[in-house]
Design a protein around this motif. Structure first.
Motif, PDB file in Angstrom:
ATOM      1  N   TYR A 185     -52.879  25.797 -29.902  1.00 22.25           N
ATOM      2  CA  TYR A 185     -52.468  27.066 -29.298  1.00 22.25           C
ATOM      3  C   TYR A 185     -51.667  26.835 -28.018  1.00 22.25           C
ATOM      4  O   TYR A 185     -50.707  27.557 -27.724  1.00 22.25           O
ATOM      5  N   PHE A 186     -52.062  25.816 -27.251  1.00 17.73           N
ATOM      6  CA  PHE A 186     -51.312  25.478 -26.032  1.00 17.73           C
ATOM      7  C   PHE A 186     -49.888  25.066 -26.382  1.00 17.73           C
ATOM      8  O   PHE A 186     -48.927  25.470 -25.708  1.00 17.73           O
ATOM      9  N   SER A 187     -49.745  24.257 -27.442  1.00 19.83           N
ATOM     10  CA  SER A 187     -48.414  23.805 -27.847  1.00 19.83           C
ATOM     11  C   SER A 187     -47.541  24.977 -28.296  1.00 19.83           C
ATOM     12  O   SER A 187     -46.316  24.948 -28.133  1.00 19.83           O
ATOM     13  N   MET A 188     -48.176  26.018 -28.852  1.00 20.24           N
ATOM     14  CA  MET A 188     -47.425  27.211 -29.260  1.00 20.24           C
ATOM     15  C   MET A 188     -47.102  28.093 -28.053  1.00 20.24           C
ATOM     16  O   MET A 188     -46.027  28.689 -27.974  1.00 20.24           O
ATOM     17  N   GLY A 189     -48.052  28.162 -27.115  1.00 25.67           N
ATOM     18  CA  GLY A 189     -47.899  29.076 -25.987  1.00 25.67           C
ATOM     19  C   GLY A 189     -47.005  28.582 -24.875  1.00 25.67           C
ATOM     20  O   GLY A 189     -46.498  29.382 -24.080  1.00 25.67           O
ATOM     21  N   ILE A 190     -46.758  27.278 -24.818  1.00 19.77           N
ATOM     22  CA  ILE A 190     -45.983  26.728 -23.710  1.00 19.77           C
ATOM     23  C   ILE A 190     -44.535  27.195 -23.732  1.00 19.77           C
ATOM     24  O   ILE A 190     -43.828  27.129 -22.720  1.00 19.77           O
ATOM     25  N   ILE A 191     -44.096  27.718 -24.868  1.00 23.01           N
ATOM     26  CA  ILE A 191     -42.740  28.259 -24.945  1.00 23.01           C
ATOM     27  C   ILE A 191     -42.553  29.429 -23.977  1.00 23.01           C
ATOM     28  O   ILE A 191     -41.428  29.763 -23.594  1.00 23.01           O
ATOM     29  N   LEU A 192     -43.659  30.036 -23.539  1.00 21.08           N
ATOM     30  CA  LEU A 192     -43.567  31.151 -22.588  1.00 21.08           C
ATOM     31  C   LEU A 192     -42.963  30.716 -21.260  1.00 21.08           C
ATOM     32  O   LEU A 192     -42.321  31.524 -20.579  1.00 21.08           O
ATOM     33  N   CYS A 193     -43.146  29.442 -20.880  1.00 24.20           N
ATOM     34  CA  CYS A 193     -42.599  28.955 -19.600  1.00 24.20           C
ATOM     35  C   CYS A 193     -41.075  29.022 -19.573  1.00 24.20           C
ATOM     36  O   CYS A 193     -40.499  29.693 -18.710  1.00 24.20           O
ATOM     37  N   PRO A 194     -40.359  28.358 -20.516  1.00 27.04           N
ATOM     38  CA  PRO A 194     -38.905  28.515 -20.507  1.00 27.04           C
ATOM     39  C   PRO A 194     -38.452  29.923 -20.874  1.00 27.04           C
ATOM     40  O   PRO A 194     -37.416  30.388 -20.382  1.00 27.04           O
ATOM     41  N   LEU A 195     -39.233  30.625 -21.699  1.00 31.41           N
ATOM     42  CA  LEU A 195     -38.848  31.974 -22.103  1.00 31.41           C
ATOM     43  C   LEU A 195     -38.831  32.919 -20.917  1.00 31.41           C
ATOM     44  O   LEU A 195     -37.856  33.670 -20.720  1.00 31.41           O
ATOM     45  N   ILE A 196     -39.881  32.903 -20.126  1.00 29.70           N
ATOM     46  CA  ILE A 196     -39.949  33.798 -18.952  1.00 29.70           C
ATOM     47  C   ILE A 196     -38.835  33.466 -17.969  1.00 29.70           C
ATOM     48  O   ILE A 196     -38.162  34.363 -17.437  1.00 29.70           O
ATOM     49  N   LEU A 197     -38.620  32.173 -17.713  1.00 34.48           N
ATOM     50  CA  LEU A 197     -37.548  31.754 -16.801  1.00 34.48           C
ATOM     51  C   LEU A 197     -36.192  32.225 -17.320  1.00 34.48           C
ATOM     52  O   LEU A 197     -35.355  32.707 -16.545  1.00 34.48           O
ATOM     53  N   ALA A 198     -35.987  32.102 -18.625  1.00 32.40           N
ATOM     54  CA  ALA A 198     -34.709  32.511 -19.219  1.00 32.40           C
ATOM     55  C   ALA A 198     -34.498  34.013 -19.098  1.00 32.40           C
ATOM     56  O   ALA A 198     -33.399  34.467 -18.752  1.00 32.40           O
ATOM     57  N   LEU A 199     -35.534  34.798 -19.360  1.00 33.89           N
ATOM     58  CA  LEU A 199     -35.405  36.256 -19.290  1.00 33.89           C
ATOM     59  C   LEU A 199     -35.145  36.736 -17.860  1.00 33.89           C
ATOM     60  O   LEU A 199     -34.430  37.718 -17.651  1.00 33.89           O
ATOM     61  N   ILE A 200     -35.691  36.035 -16.893  1.00 33.83           N
ATOM     62  CA  ILE A 200     -35.483  36.403 -15.493  1.00 33.83           C
ATOM     63  C   ILE A 200     -34.028  36.189 -15.069  1.00 33.83           C
ATOM     64  O   ILE A 200     -33.447  36.982 -14.333  1.00 33.83           O
ATOM     65  N   ASN A 201     -33.422  35.102 -15.566  1.00 33.45           N
ATOM     66  CA  ASN A 201     -32.097  34.694 -15.086  1.00 33.45           C
ATOM     67  C   ASN A 201     -30.978  34.886 -16.100  1.00 33.45           C
ATOM     68  O   ASN A 201     -29.851  34.451 -15.853  1.00 33.45           O
ATOM     69  N   VAL A 202     -31.263  35.521 -17.237  1.00 34.51           N
ATOM     70  CA  VAL A 202     -30.297  35.557 -18.330  1.00 34.51           C
ATOM     71  C   VAL A 202     -28.948  36.166 -17.926  1.00 34.51           C
ATOM     72  O   VAL A 202     -27.888  35.752 -18.431  1.00 34.51           O
ATOM     73  N   LYS A 203     -28.949  37.127 -17.016  1.00 37.69           N
ATOM     74  CA  LYS A 203     -27.702  37.784 -16.623  1.00 37.69           C
ATOM     75  C   LYS A 203     -26.718  36.831 -15.952  1.00 37.69           C
ATOM     76  O   LYS A 203     -25.502  37.032 -16.010  1.00 37.69           O
ATOM     77  N   SER A 204     -27.242  35.802 -15.312  1.00 35.10           N
ATOM     78  CA  SER A 204     -26.379  34.854 -14.601  1.00 35.10           C
ATOM     79  C   SER A 204     -26.008  33.636 -15.453  1.00 35.10           C
ATOM     80  O   SER A 204     -25.285  32.762 -14.996  1.00 35.10           O
ATOM     81  N   TYR A 205     -26.484  33.596 -16.678  1.00 36.18           N
ATOM     82  CA  TYR A 205     -26.288  32.422 -17.531  1.00 36.18           C
ATOM     83  C   TYR A 205     -24.890  32.380 -18.141  1.00 36.18           C
ATOM     84  O   TYR A 205     -24.336  33.426 -18.516  1.00 36.18           O
ATOM     85  N   PRO A 206     -24.353  31.168 -18.312  1.00 38.76           N
ATOM     86  CA  PRO A 206     -23.166  31.014 -19.156  1.00 38.76           C
ATOM     87  C   PRO A 206     -23.544  31.235 -20.610  1.00 38.76           C
ATOM     88  O   PRO A 206     -24.736  31.333 -20.949  1.00 38.76           O
TER      89      PRO A 206
END
Length: 215
Positions: free
Chosen positions: A11-32
Motif C-alpha cells: 500500500y505504501f508503494s501505491m500511495g507514494i505517488i501522492l508525493c509527486p502528484l501533490i507537488l505537480a498539482l500545486i505548481n502545474v500552472k508554471s510548468y513547461p
C-alpha cells in the motif's frame, strides 16, 4: 495470504505517488509542456492505481484494470517523450507508435491474454519501448556541446526514474505468468521488488519536479 507487513509495504508503494502528484498539482500552472504531461500521467496513474488497490483489498481480480493501466501509462509516457524529442523525431511517429501499441493491447486482451490474466506481452513491449526512449535521451544529452548541470534538469530525473523502473520490471513482466501458478510466496517476493521499483520511480519523479520548483 499476504501478511499485514507485506500489505502495508504494498500500500505504501501505491500511495507514494501522492508525493509527486501533490507537488505537480500545486505548481502545474508554471510548468513547461513536458511537466504538464507528467502531471497528467501522475493523475491518471493515481486514479487507476487507487481503483486497482481497492479491488485487491476486496480480494477481487484487478488484472482487467492493469490492461487499462498499461495503455494509459504508455500513452502518457510517449506523449512526454514526444515533447522531449520534438526537434529529433516528428510528432506523427509518436502518434503512430501509440496507436499501434493500443491496438496490440486490445488484440492481446481479446484473443491472446484474456482481460482477467496478466498482460505480460504488452507490459514487456512497453518496457522495451520506454527503455529505448530513455536511452535515446541519455545519448542526446551526451551529444550536447554546451555544458549543462543535468542534475538540475527535471527531465533528467524523470527519465532516470522511468529507465530504472522499466529496466528492473522487464524481467518481472516477462516471467510473472510462469511464477504465479507455482509459488505464491515467491510471487509475493517478486512483486515486492516491483513495488520497490515503483517507489524509486516516484521518488525520482518527485526530485525532478522539485528541481523545477527551485528554478
Amino acid at each position: 495470504m499476504a501478511s499485514t507487513l507485506e500489505k502495508i509495504y504494498l500500500y505504501f508503494s501505491m500511495g507514494i505517488i501522492l508525493c509527486p502528484l501533490i507537488l505537480a498539482l500545486i505548481n502545474v500552472k508554471s510548468y513547461p509542456k513536458e511537466l504538464k504531461v507528467i502531471t497528467l500521467y501522475l493523475v491518471s496513474i493515481a486514479f487507476i492505481g487507487a481503483y486497482s488497490a481497492y479491488l485487491w483489498s476486496q480480494n477481487k481480480n484487478n488484472l482487467p484494470v492493469l490492461h487499462i493501466y498499461t495503455m494509459v501509462e504508455f500513452t502518457a509516457i510517449m506523449l512526454f517523450y514526444r515533447v522531449i524529442f520534438k526537434t529529433y523525431i516528428a510528432k506523427r511517429w509518436f502518434g503512430l507508435l501509440i496507436a499501434v501499441f493500443l491496438a496490440f493491447c486490445l488484440l492481446n486482451a481479446t484473443y491472446i491474454q484474456d482481460w482477467k490474466i496478466f498482460n505480460t506481452y504488452p507490459r514487456t513491449l512497453e518496457s522495451i519501448l520506454v527503455i529505448g526512449a530513455s536511452l535515446f535521451y541519455y545519448y542526446k544529452i551526451t551529444r550536447q556541446t554546451l555544458y549543462t548541470q543535468i542534475e538540475k534538469s527535471p527531465v533528467f530525473w524523470i527519465n532516470t526514474g522511468f529507465f530504472i523502473y522499466f529496466s528492473g520490471s522487464f524481467l518481472l513482466f516477462t516471467i510473472s505468468n510462469y511464477i504465479l501458478p507455482y509459488s505464491f510466496k515467491f510471487n509475493m517476493m517478486v512483486w515486492q521488488f516491483h513495488a520497490f521499483l515503483s517507489i524509486v520511480n516516484n521518488i525520482l519523479i518527485f526530485i525532478g519536479l522539485w528541481q523545477h520548483k527551485k528554478t
